[in-house]
Design a protein around this motif. Structure first.
Motif, PDB file in Angstrom:
ATOM      1  N   ALA A 251      -0.891  20.676 -14.502  1.00 56.66           N
ATOM      2  CA  ALA A 251      -1.415  20.636 -15.758  1.00 56.66           C
ATOM      3  C   ALA A 251      -0.237  21.992 -16.193  1.00 56.66           C
ATOM      4  O   ALA A 251       0.004  22.356 -16.984  1.00 56.66           O
ATOM      5  N   SER A 252       0.716  22.498 -14.620  1.00 63.25           N
ATOM      6  CA  SER A 252       1.695  23.282 -14.817  1.00 63.25           C
ATOM      7  C   SER A 252       2.987  23.026 -15.431  1.00 63.25           C
ATOM      8  O   SER A 252       3.601  23.320 -15.052  1.00 63.25           O
ATOM      9  N   GLY A 253       2.633  21.830 -14.672  1.00 59.78           N
ATOM     10  CA  GLY A 253       4.054  20.727 -15.632  1.00 59.78           C
ATOM     11  C   GLY A 253       4.900  19.947 -14.610  1.00 59.78           C
ATOM     12  O   GLY A 253       5.832  19.763 -14.595  1.00 59.78           O
ATOM     13  N   ARG A 254       3.969  19.925 -13.293  1.00 58.97           N
ATOM     14  CA  ARG A 254       4.272  19.468 -12.037  1.00 58.97           C
ATOM     15  C   ARG A 254       4.422  18.425 -11.881  1.00 58.97           C
ATOM     16  O   ARG A 254       3.300  17.582 -12.277  1.00 58.97           O
ATOM     17  N   THR A 255       4.608  17.978 -10.885  1.00 64.06           N
ATOM     18  CA  THR A 255       4.420  15.929 -10.468  1.00 64.06           C
ATOM     19  C   THR A 255       4.048  15.925  -8.910  1.00 64.06           C
ATOM     20  O   THR A 255       4.080  16.194  -7.987  1.00 64.06           O
ATOM     21  N   VAL A 256       2.741  14.841  -9.245  1.00 64.10           N
ATOM     22  CA  VAL A 256       1.683  14.668  -8.272  1.00 64.10           C
ATOM     23  C   VAL A 256       2.103  12.879  -8.410  1.00 64.10           C
ATOM     24  O   VAL A 256       2.150  12.516  -9.149  1.00 64.10           O
ATOM     25  N   ILE A 257       2.421  12.485  -6.934  1.00 62.80           N
ATOM     26  CA  ILE A 257       3.300  11.165  -7.006  1.00 62.80           C
ATOM     27  C   ILE A 257       2.270  10.446  -5.866  1.00 62.80           C
ATOM     28  O   ILE A 257       2.252  11.273  -4.652  1.00 62.80           O
ATOM     29  N   LEU A 258       0.868   9.347  -6.230  1.00 61.64           N
ATOM     30  CA  LEU A 258      -0.024   9.206  -5.345  1.00 61.64           C
ATOM     31  C   LEU A 258       0.582   7.475  -4.162  1.00 61.64           C
ATOM     32  O   LEU A 258       0.427   6.672  -5.877  1.00 61.64           O
ATOM     33  N   TYR A 259       0.557   7.377  -3.806  1.00 56.58           N
ATOM     34  CA  TYR A 259       0.272   6.099  -3.074  1.00 56.58           C
ATOM     35  C   TYR A 259      -1.082   6.064  -2.516  1.00 56.58           C
ATOM     36  O   TYR A 259      -0.822   6.482  -1.284  1.00 56.58           O
ATOM     37  N   ARG A 260      -2.109   4.960  -2.991  1.00 59.83           N
ATOM     38  CA  ARG A 260      -3.496   4.693  -2.397  1.00 59.83           C
ATOM     39  C   ARG A 260      -2.703   3.626  -1.272  1.00 59.83           C
ATOM     40  O   ARG A 260      -2.898   2.776  -1.908  1.00 59.83           O
ATOM     41  N   ALA A 261      -2.975   3.994  -0.279  1.00 62.28           N
ATOM     42  CA  ALA A 261      -3.165   2.124   0.892  1.00 62.28           C
ATOM     43  C   ALA A 261      -4.123   1.505   0.932  1.00 62.28           C
ATOM     44  O   ALA A 261      -5.419   2.686   0.190  1.00 62.28           O
ATOM     45  N   GLY A 262      -4.870   0.550   1.984  1.00 61.19           N
ATOM     46  CA  GLY A 262      -5.645   0.135   1.854  1.00 61.19           C
ATOM     47  C   GLY A 262      -7.049  -0.391   1.027  1.00 61.19           C
ATOM     48  O   GLY A 262      -7.620  -0.637   1.159  1.00 61.19           O
ATOM     49  N   ARG A 263      -5.638  -1.388  -0.099  1.00 67.13           N
ATOM     50  CA  ARG A 263      -6.673  -1.465  -0.944  1.00 67.13           C
ATOM     51  C   ARG A 263      -7.141  -3.381  -0.926  1.00 67.13           C
ATOM     52  O   ARG A 263      -7.709  -3.121  -1.772  1.00 67.13           O
ATOM     53  N   THR A 264      -6.696  -3.226  -0.301  1.00 65.26           N
ATOM     54  CA  THR A 264      -7.490  -5.073  -0.147  1.00 65.26           C
ATOM     55  C   THR A 264      -8.299  -5.434   0.304  1.00 65.26           C
ATOM     56  O   THR A 264      -9.406  -5.443  -0.022  1.00 65.26           O
ATOM     57  N   ALA A 265      -8.253  -4.710   1.566  1.00 60.95           N
ATOM     58  CA  ALA A 265      -9.957  -3.966   2.191  1.00 60.95           C
ATOM     59  C   ALA A 265     -10.753  -3.158   1.370  1.00 60.95           C
ATOM     60  O   ALA A 265     -11.911  -3.857   2.073  1.00 60.95           O
TER      61      ALA A 265
END
Length: 754
Positions: free
Chosen positions: A512-526
């Motif tokens: 909301a403040s105009g900054r960025t959060v980048i996420l990699y969520r692992a463990g998808r297949t399990a």
């Protein structure tokens, strides 16, 4: 919207179910359909008229005329049959007593056992079974985010459609704790089933107003807030059908919860300042040789930490590397802001206990893992936990603990680095600090990213390991208020219980403040393969829940490890640059111009203004390529264009008021461009001020518009790509990937209104 459900009646239904289950050992903790229908009534969600019968005799006595229409639906009722259609427990028969009794008799003979509770005779609800008229509305408890509500395509094809629809269009997921009511209608309209149900298609009116679907979702949200997960673990309506009279629930499955659990205890997050910007530090586990503890000590000194404020816990020594040594933790002359434990797992619980009981540190970094898995350490681990609980209950609040099983932290403001990777293996980034915070569960992931993102010098690189105390959500909650940070790059394998909610709340504030959060969520297949008897759990696995809730909070999801690297670079290098959807494109290869046009995604290729067209025509004439190059977007300069023509054309394109952002492709094999480092056999030199890399670097620094570069060639041209990255230009090796991730960037800026 609140107080839409009869909560007292909901609790009455659930209490009745628990009483029934309690009378019979081994009974599954699920509501019978009759109890589920009573729950629907309390929720205010319409269901068909119904009557319960015990067997064929009662079925034969049913007044069939009380059901409208020429058909009825007969269903088996048993706590052991959760999905009736799968076992032939649902029959549509003629609305005659004989037909109803025959259906009940046949089911009783085939399915009957001591768990059979009877059969319901239900009104047959007429609806068009076309896609979009059958919805699934579900609720389930998750460890990461607490209860979540899901909406997707319903009916017998639920899982098939969820697996085959485009990702992000198959299901909508809402958090009763984190989703604002205003987010419901757009999310419903985004998924395929919701769009079919609530949108006007080919001039036809919507089948149902989106507000009606949002109302049903909100009722489930209210149920979740009141009853999940302690009273209700899962609740699923499938299908919830669209009829001329509104939504009707044809089937409901409810699994009971296991009672209230103790919520996680909060950490004193204000002490993260002591951890990230310590004024004093202690290290235990330093040998005379260059072991991890000694490397960490040297790192502190290298980063400029005041030696007089560093203590080494090592018996038999007075000083190491110019830092004072003490024989044990109790001998520290003062409490330190940061205590780093680089000792064995077996020694760690006692060390933490000594630190806590002696009030020797405000924060602790625990390097080793396996603290609670070592045989024979149960008693000391229990003592450690008790000491920490006691400290947390005091006015002091005890230390915050990072780790174990981590590489710790590299903090530029804190002037220290506990990542004990030899410097010849991972050179320490130099130069100005990048406004980036890496928060990673995995130490190996963090150092691998730092190696591949060598041009970046993150302000913080934090590895948490197994999150025995501090969590991913804790760090994001604390760091969101740091105005020096623009990009938060997060790697998560699994959130601690309910920590996903803290992560979402912090992420919403950051974006909301105009900054960025980048996420990699692992463990998808399990996570996706987790077996469950519930459609809701099987189509709304842990990764899908993370993806949907994080996206709704404005988080940028990285689909692969390479995407993670590229996105971190992209958002860091282009911070402060203007964006939009009108793309200007320039290349020197026809195939790349076509590739750009073929991979536009959400971009448009506007025609250039008359002023720009005239300017480009003059540039082409000056470069003597006007006979082979026309003015259009994308610009194909052909291999005949030199460095100066490239720079001038790029500037003209970016100056055009019709262009919001750009892409420039440099296919470097032409002899007209200076694309190689100095070497034998040619006169090129990438380091010259007039080389294409340096020209593009100047444009990047001077232009207010976002743009990216593409170097589509082999390893011989890696130095060119590296030179562009050194100029802080996001550089890709193919145009399709460049445009795909630039589209992610533009979409994120669009959501922020930038």
């Amino acid at each position: 919207m609140t107080n839409t459900i009869a909560l007292a009646r909901v609790q009455e239904v659930l209490a009745g179910t628990r009483e029934r289950i309690g009378r019979r050992e081994g009974t599954p903790a699920v509501l019978l359909e009759t109890e589920g229908l009573a729950l629907l009534s309390a929720l205010g969600i319409p269901a068909p008229r119904w009557v319960l019968v015990r067997g064929p005799e009662e079925a034969a006595a049913v007044d069939a005329s009380s059901f409208a229409g020429d058909r009825v639906v007969v269903k088996v009722i048993s706590p052991r049959i959760l999905h009736k259609s799968d076992v032939g427990g649902v029959r549509v028969v003629e609305n005659r007593r004989e037909a109803i009794a025959d259906a009940v008799s046949e089911m009783q003979r085939r399915l009957g056992d001591d768990s059979l509770a009877g059969f319901t005779i239900n009104e047959f609800v007429r609806f068009d079974p076309a896609l979009g008229n059958e919805l699934l509305l579900g609720l389930r408890a998750t460890s990461d985010f607490g209860p979540v509500v899901t909406l997707g395509a319903g009916g017998i094809y639920t899982e098939f459609l969820a697996a085959n629809l485009r990702e992000g269009r198959e299901i909508a997921i809402f958090s009763p704790s984190a989703t604002p009511p205003g987010d419901l209608p757009p999310a419903i309209g985004r998924i395929a089933a919701g769009r079919l149900a609530t949108s006007s298609l080919r001039g036809q009116p919507p089948r149902i107003d989106v507000s009606a679907v949002a109302d049903a979702v909100e009722r489930f949200m209210e149920l979740a807030r009141a009853c999940a997960p302690h009273d209700i673990a899962e609740c699923e309506i499938n299908p919830l059908v669209v009829t001329p009279n509104g939504l009707v629930a044809l089937d409901i499955l409810v699994k009971l919860g296991s009672g209230r659990a103790e919520p996680p205890s909060p950490r004193p997050l204000h002490k993260l300042r002591n951890l990230l910007e310590p004024r004093s530090a202690a290290v235990v586990g330093v040998s005379e040789k260059l072991n991890p503890g000694h490397i960490i000590l040297n790192n502190l000194i290298r980063e400029g930490f005041d030696r007089s404020r560093i203590y080494v816990v090592k018996p038999g020594s007075e000083q190491i590397e110019g830092c004072r040594a003490v024989p044990d933790i109790a001998s520290l002359p003062e409490p330190v802001d940061l205590f780093i434990l680089a000792i064995s797992a077996a020694q760690t619980p006692q060390a933490i206990t000594d630190i806590v009981e002696g009030r020797k540190a405000e924060s602790v970094i625990v390097i080793p893992g396996g603290l609670e898995e070592k045989a024979g350490t149960e008693a000391i681990v229990s003592k450690m936990r008790a000491a920490l609980r006691s400290a947390r209950a005091s006015a002091w609040e005890g230390p915050v603990i990072n780790g174990g099983n981590c590489l710790g932290v590299r903090s530029l403001p804190g002037r220290y680095d506990t990542m004990f990777i030899p410097e010849y293996k991972l050179p320490v980034p130099s130069g100005e600090a990048s406004p980036v915070a890496f928060v990673s569960q995995s130490g190996a992931f963090a150092v691998a990213r730092m190696s591949s993102l060598g041009a970046l010098n993150p302000r913080y690189a934090i590895t948490l390991g197994n999150q025995m105390d501090l969590t991913v959500g804790d760090y994001l909650t604390y760091l969101k208020d740091d105005a020096s940070l623009e990009v938060f790059a997060v790697y998560v394998e699994g959130f601690r219980p309910l920590d996903g909610l803290a992560f979402l709340a912090a992420a919403r504030e950051i974006t909301a403040s105009g900054r960025t959060v980048i996420l990699y969520r692992a463990g998808r297949t399990a996570a996706g393969a987790r077996a469950s008897a519930s459609h809701t759990a099987s189509i709304a696995g842990d990764y899908t829940v993370t993806r949907e809730l994080a996206s709704a909070a404005g988080v940028v999801l990285a689909e692969s490890l390479s995407d993670f690297d590229e996105l971190v670079r992209l958002f860091t290098f282009l911070r402060g640059k203007r964006s939009g959807r009108r793309l200007g494109a320039l290349t020197n290869a026809g195939f790349e111009a076509v590739a750009i046009a073929d991979n536009l995604g959400g971009f448009d290729l506007p025609a250039f203004s008359e002023t720009t067209s005239a300017r480009l025509q003059a540039i082409f004439a000056s470069a003597r390529i006007d006979s082979v190059v026309d003015v259009h977007n994308p610009i194909d300069l052909t291999p005949m264009a030199g460095d100066a023509a490239y720079e001038d054309s790029m500037r003209a394109m970016l100056d055009d008021e019709r262009v919001d952002l750009g892409i420039v492709g440099v296919v470097p094999l032409t002899g007209a461009l200076n694309t190689l480092p100095a070497g034998p056999g040619h006169l090129e030199d990438l380091d010259r001020a007039d080389s294409i890399a340096r020209r593009l670097g100047r444009i990047h620094r001077e232009s207010a518009k976002a743009w990216v570069a593409v170097v589509d060639a082999g390893r011989r041209y890696d130095p060119l790509a590296d030179a562009l990255l050194e100029e802080r230009i996001p550089t890709f090796r193919t145009a399709d990937k460049a445009l795909r991730l630039l589209d992610v960037f533009a979409a994120a800026r669009e959501r922020q209104g930038r």
